[in-house]
Enzyme design. Structure first.
Site, PDB file in Angstrom:
ATOM      1  N   GLY A   1     -19.624 -24.200  -4.283  1.00 57.97           N
ATOM      2  CA  GLY A   1     -20.976 -24.180  -4.816  1.00 57.97           C
ATOM      3  C   GLY A   1     -21.357 -23.416  -3.863  1.00 57.97           C
ATOM      4  O   GLY A   1     -21.480 -23.208  -2.409  1.00 57.97           O
TER       5      GLY A   1
ATOM      6  N   LYS B   1     -14.702 -18.511 -25.513  1.00 56.04           N
ATOM      7  CA  LYS B   1     -14.738 -17.195 -26.788  1.00 56.04           C
ATOM      8  C   LYS B   1     -12.949 -16.874 -27.189  1.00 56.04           C
ATOM      9  O   LYS B   1     -13.136 -16.883 -27.973  1.00 56.04           O
ATOM     10  CB  LYS B   1     -15.678 -15.908 -25.957  1.00 56.04           C
ATOM     11  CG  LYS B   1     -15.294 -15.034 -27.252  1.00 56.04           C
ATOM     12  CD  LYS B   1     -17.356 -15.465 -28.595  1.00 56.04           C
ATOM     13  CE  LYS B   1     -17.522 -14.068 -29.821  1.00 56.04           C
ATOM     14  NZ  LYS B   1     -18.236 -14.449 -30.233  1.00 56.04           N
TER      15      LYS B   1
ATOM     16  N   CYS C   1     -13.471 -24.445  -1.490  1.00 55.89           N
ATOM     17  CA  CYS C   1     -14.496 -23.818  -0.687  1.00 55.89           C
ATOM     18  C   CYS C   1     -15.634 -24.830  -0.505  1.00 55.89           C
ATOM     19  O   CYS C   1     -15.021 -26.241   0.402  1.00 55.89           O
ATOM     20  CB  CYS C   1     -14.869 -23.049  -1.582  1.00 55.89           C
ATOM     21  SG  CYS C   1     -16.110 -22.202  -0.421  1.00 55.89           S
ATOM     22  N   TYR C   2     -17.009 -25.335  -0.879  1.00 58.60           N
ATOM     23  CA  TYR C   2     -18.156 -26.260  -1.289  1.00 58.60           C
ATOM     24  C   TYR C   2     -16.856 -27.432  -1.026  1.00 58.60           C
ATOM     25  O   TYR C   2     -16.967 -28.918  -0.454  1.00 58.60           O
ATOM     26  CB  TYR C   2     -18.864 -26.686  -1.060  1.00 58.60           C
ATOM     27  CG  TYR C   2     -19.842 -27.280  -1.785  1.00 58.60           C
ATOM     28  CD1 TYR C   2     -21.072 -27.431  -0.079  1.00 58.60           C
ATOM     29  CD2 TYR C   2     -20.186 -27.876  -2.449  1.00 58.60           C
ATOM     30  CE1 TYR C   2     -21.080 -28.074  -0.419  1.00 58.60           C
ATOM     31  CE2 TYR C   2     -21.271 -29.065  -2.580  1.00 58.60           C
ATOM     32  CZ  TYR C   2     -22.197 -28.923  -1.227  1.00 58.60           C
ATOM     33  OH  TYR C   2     -22.675 -29.866  -0.980  1.00 58.60           O
TER      34      TYR C   2
ATOM     35  N   ASP D   1     -16.698 -17.211 -34.681  1.00 59.68           N
ATOM     36  CA  ASP D   1     -17.459 -18.250 -34.721  1.00 59.68           C
ATOM     37  C   ASP D   1     -17.544 -19.006 -35.918  1.00 59.68           C
ATOM     38  O   ASP D   1     -16.910 -19.908 -35.933  1.00 59.68           O
ATOM     39  CB  ASP D   1     -18.592 -18.422 -33.259  1.00 59.68           C
ATOM     40  CG  ASP D   1     -18.415 -17.786 -32.391  1.00 59.68           C
ATOM     41  OD1 ASP D   1     -17.546 -17.274 -31.748  1.00 59.68           O
ATOM     42  OD2 ASP D   1     -19.519 -18.056 -31.266  1.00 59.68           O
TER      43      ASP D   1
ATOM     44  N   HIS E   1     -10.812 -19.234  -2.898  1.00 60.64           N
ATOM     45  CA  HIS E   1     -10.403 -19.388  -4.540  1.00 60.64           C
ATOM     46  C   HIS E   1      -9.863 -19.146  -5.221  1.00 60.64           C
ATOM     47  O   HIS E   1      -9.123 -18.198  -5.308  1.00 60.64           O
ATOM     48  CB  HIS E   1     -11.965 -18.640  -4.510  1.00 60.64           C
ATOM     49  CG  HIS E   1     -13.534 -19.130  -4.096  1.00 60.64           C
ATOM     50  ND1 HIS E   1     -13.824 -20.175  -5.256  1.00 60.64           N
ATOM     51  CD2 HIS E   1     -14.360 -18.635  -3.556  1.00 60.64           C
ATOM     52  CE1 HIS E   1     -15.499 -19.906  -4.497  1.00 60.64           C
ATOM     53  NE2 HIS E   1     -14.735 -19.544  -3.326  1.00 60.64           N
TER      54      HIS E   1
ATOM     55  N   GLU F   1      -8.625 -19.636  -7.707  1.00 63.48           N
ATOM     56  CA  GLU F   1      -9.112 -19.264  -9.203  1.00 63.48           C
ATOM     57  C   GLU F   1      -9.249 -18.019  -9.182  1.00 63.48           C
ATOM     58  O   GLU F   1      -9.330 -17.725 -10.694  1.00 63.48           O
ATOM     59  CB  GLU F   1     -10.758 -20.245  -9.700  1.00 63.48           C
ATOM     60  CG  GLU F   1     -11.692 -19.772  -9.681  1.00 63.48           C
ATOM     61  CD  GLU F   1     -12.095 -20.687  -7.652  1.00 63.48           C
ATOM     62  OE1 GLU F   1     -11.475 -20.875  -7.131  1.00 63.48           O
ATOM     63  OE2 GLU F   1     -12.836 -20.497  -7.530  1.00 63.48           O
TER      64      GLU F   1
END
Ligand code: XMP
Length: 510
Positions: A54, A366, A81-82, A226, A168, A170
């Protein structure tokens, strides 16, 4: 209880990515606000919790902090991180506040190749994006990796269930990030990994069947992926108790309405096709303002839909294709974004019509919706079709709308799409379409002077439509598209290419 990993959102731009990565490796993951009450966390019985990064500093007044009790739950935790700085700070370590930011690639040296670093080599490339850093570990923690700038690039507690990474894992720039997350999820949190498109669809079908019982479900089909996947899931659950309504507004692309009706009938869907073209064009006649067009289209759509739905006796449910990103917008710690354009959907319908909602895709991104659609046998043309706005071509004709303008735009648009499909780049582009401008320019055709309209080509790459870049379509393909549109579409003598990014522009022109 379904196996899950909760991600607490501290406002990182990568929060969604964390959830996606965890799902990609086969474990359901859900984002919750950073201050999710302890009771709700316990109720979900997560196998692990990830604290996102963050923009805040633990030293900022009022910086977001989780309910401290989560560190005592005995559930494996990974702070990123944060998230890691928070763990260190809350447990009595020392976090150094710094204005200098370390951003970009870095190399870490791994000191403990177990847990999240199992099978990770001693030196590996990671992605950093932080200013504060942990200087002293809290009691009971050890440093398990260092980098040039961070004496604690990663840490763990002695029991081996609380981890933190300054970098990170990710993002793709962390070379072995996926392996590290996998290690956390499977080795540390002992997840089994049963989240697949098929298992998702099977569970959703069973749940909907139980919920609907003997009543009926209505679903508005738009032709997009969708609503199509929503309808298919509900169909597998309740078969002929599902009634799909397709309102043909006359604002769709070339042959699209016909294709929609044919493909859904092929799929065995109970489909009511309403030809409302005349009504929409009449109502839109002389209306040039974008928001007025949207309002008219939204209202008319609801009128037709309600009218048709009221004929279906015993309908108690409305199925809608709401996706996960729509849902989490409202729980994010970031403030709600300003309304730039009102997006037309059937959101106002359920309260008005006293229907209960069924939203089987509420938990999906999606690409996961596409995977489920593939599993259920949806045709590729629908699965991979570019998103199309509810108000359709009405917001791609600048100013007022006429049948003739619609016909010309449809033709130009079909040429554009045909050529990018032929060039094999359709799937690399998020959206590609033509915009008809109310501007006349001078041209020359044969020996004749012409004075005709301009078509703008818009093609963008994007992950979610929130930000976008213009697609780098090769010049030769643009040349072909331009020549074909000018030659084949009456009333067009100039084609231009839109090279604006979002922000500050938007994807659509209206
Ligand atoms: P903008 O133009 O806001 O578009 O950058 C972002 C995405 O939203 C779509 N869009 C709409 N979709 N009703 C919709 O259902 C609308 O009124 C509308 N306006 C824009 C747009 O096509 C893009 O995918």
């Amino acid at each position: 209880m379904r196996e899950s990993v909760l991600v607490l959102d501290f406002g990182s731009q990568y929060t969604q990515l964390i959830a996606r990565r965890v799902r990609d490796i086969g474990v359901y993951s859900e984002i919750r606000p950073f201050n999710e009450p302890l009771e709700r966390i316990k109720k979900s019985q997560p196998k692990a919790i990830i604290l996102s990064g963050g923009p805040a500093s633990v030293w900022d007044k009022g910086s977001p902090s989780p309910n401290a009790g989560i560190l005592d739950l005995g559930i494996p935790i990974l702070g990123i991180c944060y998230g890691m700085q928070l763990i260190a700070y809350l447990l009595g370590g020392r976090v150094e506040h710094s204005k200098r930011r370390e951003f970009g690639p870095a190399e870490i040296e791994v000191a403990d190749s177990s847990g999240i670093f199992a099978d990770v080599p001693r030196k590996t490339g990671v992605w950093m994006s932080h200013s504060d850093r942990v200087l002293e570990l809290p009691k009971g923690f050890v440093s398990i990796a260092t980098s040039e700038n961070s004496p604690v690039a990663a840490m763990k507690d002695k029991s081996g269930i609380i981890y933190g990474t300054q970098f990170h894992p990710e993002v793709v720039h962390t070379a072995l990030g996926k392996e590290m997350l996998s290690n956390f999820v499977f080795r540390v949190a002992k997840c089994e990994g049963s989240w697949t498109a098929k298992s998702f669809a099977d569970t959703a079908i069973k749940e909907i069947r139980a919920k609907v019982g003997d009543s009926k479900v209505i679903c508005a089909l738009s032709g997009g992926v969708d609503s199509a996947v929503t309808a298919l899931i509900v169909q597998r659950a309740v078969w002929d108790k599902l009634h799909c309504i397709f309102v043909d507004t006359g604002l769709m692309r070339l042959n699209e309405a016909r294709e929609i009706v044919e493909s859904f009938k092929d799929l065995g869907l109970n489909l009511i096709h309403i030809d409302a073209r005349k009504r929409f064009i009449d109502k839109l006649s002389g209306v040039g303002d974008p928001e007025s067009k949207r309002k008219i289209i939204g209202e008319e759509f609801i009128r037709f839909f309600e009218n048709e739905a009221s004929k279906i006796e015993g309908a108690e449910f409305l199925a809608q294709g709401t996706l996960y990103p729509d849902v989490i917008e409202s729980v994010s710690v970031k403030g709600p974004s300003a309304k730039i354009k009102t997006h037309h959907n059937v959101g106002g319908l359920p309260e008005k019509m006293n229907l209960k909602l069924i939203e089987p895709l509420r938990e999906l991104f999606k690409d996961e919706v596409r995977a489920v659609g593939r599993e259920l046998g949806l045709q590729k043309e629908i699965l991979d079709r570019h998103p199309f706005p509810g108000p359709g071509l009405a917001i791609r004709i600048m100013g007022d709308i006429t049948e003739e303008k619609l016909d010309n735009l449809r033709l130009a648009d079909a040429i554009f799409i045909e050529e990018i499909k032929r060039a094999g780049i359709y799937d690399d582009i998020w959206q590609a379409f033509c915009v008809l401008l109310p501007v006349k320019t001078v041209g020359v055709m044969g020996d004749e002077r012409t004075y005709e309209n301009v078509v703008a080509l818009r093609a963008v790459t994007s992950l979610d439509g929130m930000t976008a870049n213009w697609a780098r379509i090769p010049y030769e393909i643009l040349e072909k598209i331009s020549a074909r549109i000018i030659n084949e579409v009456r009333g067009i003598n100039r084609v231009v290419y839109d090279v604006s990014t979002k922000p500050p522009s938007t994807i659509e022109w209206e």
